[in-house]
Scaffold this motif. Structure first.
Motif, short mmCIF file in Angstrom:
data_model
loop_
_atom_site.label_atom_id
_atom_site.label_comp_id
_atom_site.label_asym_id
_atom_site.label_seq_id
_atom_site.Cartn_x
_atom_site.Cartn_y
_atom_site.Cartn_z
N LYS A 33 0.86 -1.44 0.26
CA LYS A 33 0.35 0.37 -0.28
C LYS A 33 0.88 1.20 0.53
O LYS A 33 1.74 0.62 0.41
N GLY A 152 3.08 1.41 -5.36
CA GLY A 152 2.18 1.76 -6.78
C GLY A 152 2.14 0.87 -7.74
O GLY A 152 0.95 1.06 -8.50
N ILE A 153 3.15 0.56 -8.27
CA ILE A 153 3.45 -0.80 -9.47
C ILE A 153 2.19 -2.15 -8.46
O ILE A 153 1.62 -2.36 -9.40
N ARG A 154 2.75 -2.08 -7.02
CA ARG A 154 1.99 -3.40 -6.64
C ARG A 154 0.18 -3.05 -6.17
O ARG A 154 -0.68 -4.19 -6.96
N GLU A 155 -0.04 -1.60 -7.05
CA GLU A 155 -1.52 -1.26 -6.51
C GLU A 155 -2.27 -1.76 -7.96
O GLU A 155 -3.27 -1.72 -7.31
N LYS A 156 -1.25 -1.13 -9.12
CA LYS A 156 -2.23 -1.59 -10.24
C LYS A 156 -2.20 -3.23 -10.75
O LYS A 156 -3.05 -3.53 -11.42
N LEU A 157 -0.94 -3.45 -9.95
CA LEU A 157 -0.77 -4.90 -10.40
C LEU A 157 -1.96 -6.04 -9.57
O LEU A 157 -2.62 -6.44 -10.37
N GLU A 158 -2.36 -5.25 -8.84
CA GLU A 158 -3.79 -5.60 -7.84
C GLU A 158 -4.49 -5.79 -8.89
O GLU A 158 -6.11 -6.63 -8.85
N LEU A 159 -5.23 -5.51 -9.33
CA LEU A 159 -6.35 -4.91 -10.33
C LEU A 159 -5.92 -5.72 -12.24
O LEU A 159 -6.78 -5.86 -12.91
N ALA A 160 -4.74 -5.83 -12.02
CA ALA A 160 -4.58 -6.24 -13.01
C ALA A 160 -4.89 -7.84 -13.49
O ALA A 160 -4.93 -8.27 -12.86
#
Length: 190
Positions: A33, A152-160
């Motif tokens: 987060k 930030g990358i990991r937050e975006k990857l949760e939606l990928a």
């Protein structure tokens, strides 16, 4: 070495996390987060900067003067542990939410090799007090930058849409590796 060169070097070129691979545990553990990553970055910035200054004086005026340089690592770890305890107490009072979010990773700043690595490398490089201070600031800003970028990358990857085998930690390692390669592009700046 100039202050600007030290800052550019520690933030981008020789980033302690992405180029020297120090501090990987909190880098991967607290980067789920953005808020937690930012809080950890601030805590590490405080500890690294202050421990750099304190260890400089201890090394110069106590360890070298008394011929006790062989105690450097032990003394530096004690200084870092005391600073982390201070940060923990302050965070518990000021921001209980952040304190709880950081969880076990807050006391682990004591064993975060970035903190000890910066203190020891300051001595190894022969930096004066001003250079030591800015090396500590640059190293912790670089750590914070890497932490915020990966979060930030990991937050975006949760939606990928990611294959099940790569979800979570495996994709975080891949992202960290790609970030490290991207930061290699800064080589030659200093």
């Amino acid at each position: 070495m100039s202050i600007a060169a030290i800052l550019i070097s520690t933030i981008f070129v020789n980033n302690y996390v992405l180029a020297q691979f120090l501090g990987i545990c909190p880098f991967l553990g607290v980067s789920n987060k953005m808020e937690t990553a930012a809080g950890m970055g601030i805590a590490v910035t405080f500890v690294v900067t202050l421990s750099s200054i304190i260890t400089y004086f201890i090394q110069k005026y106590i360890l070298v003067t008394m011929g006790l340089q062989y105690l450097q690592t032990i003394v530096f770890i004690l200084v870092i542990a005391a600073l982390v305890q201070f940060v923990e107490i302050v965070l518990k009072k000021i921001s209980p939410t952040l304190y709880n979010a950081l969880g076990v990773y807050l006391p682990l700043i004591t064993t975060n090799c970035v903190v000890l690595g910066v203190a020891i490398l300051n001595i190894k490089e022969g930096y004066d007090l001003l250079q030591t201070t800015f090396n500590g600031i640059g190293a912790s800003v670089g750590f914070t930058l890497a932490l915020i970028l990966i979060s930030g990358i990991r937050e975006k990857l949760e939606l990928a849409d990611i294959p099940e085998a790569l979800k979570g930690f495996p994709i975080a390692l891949i992202a960290a590796g790609l970030m490290s390669i991207a930061f290699l592009g800064f080589n030659g700046l200093v």
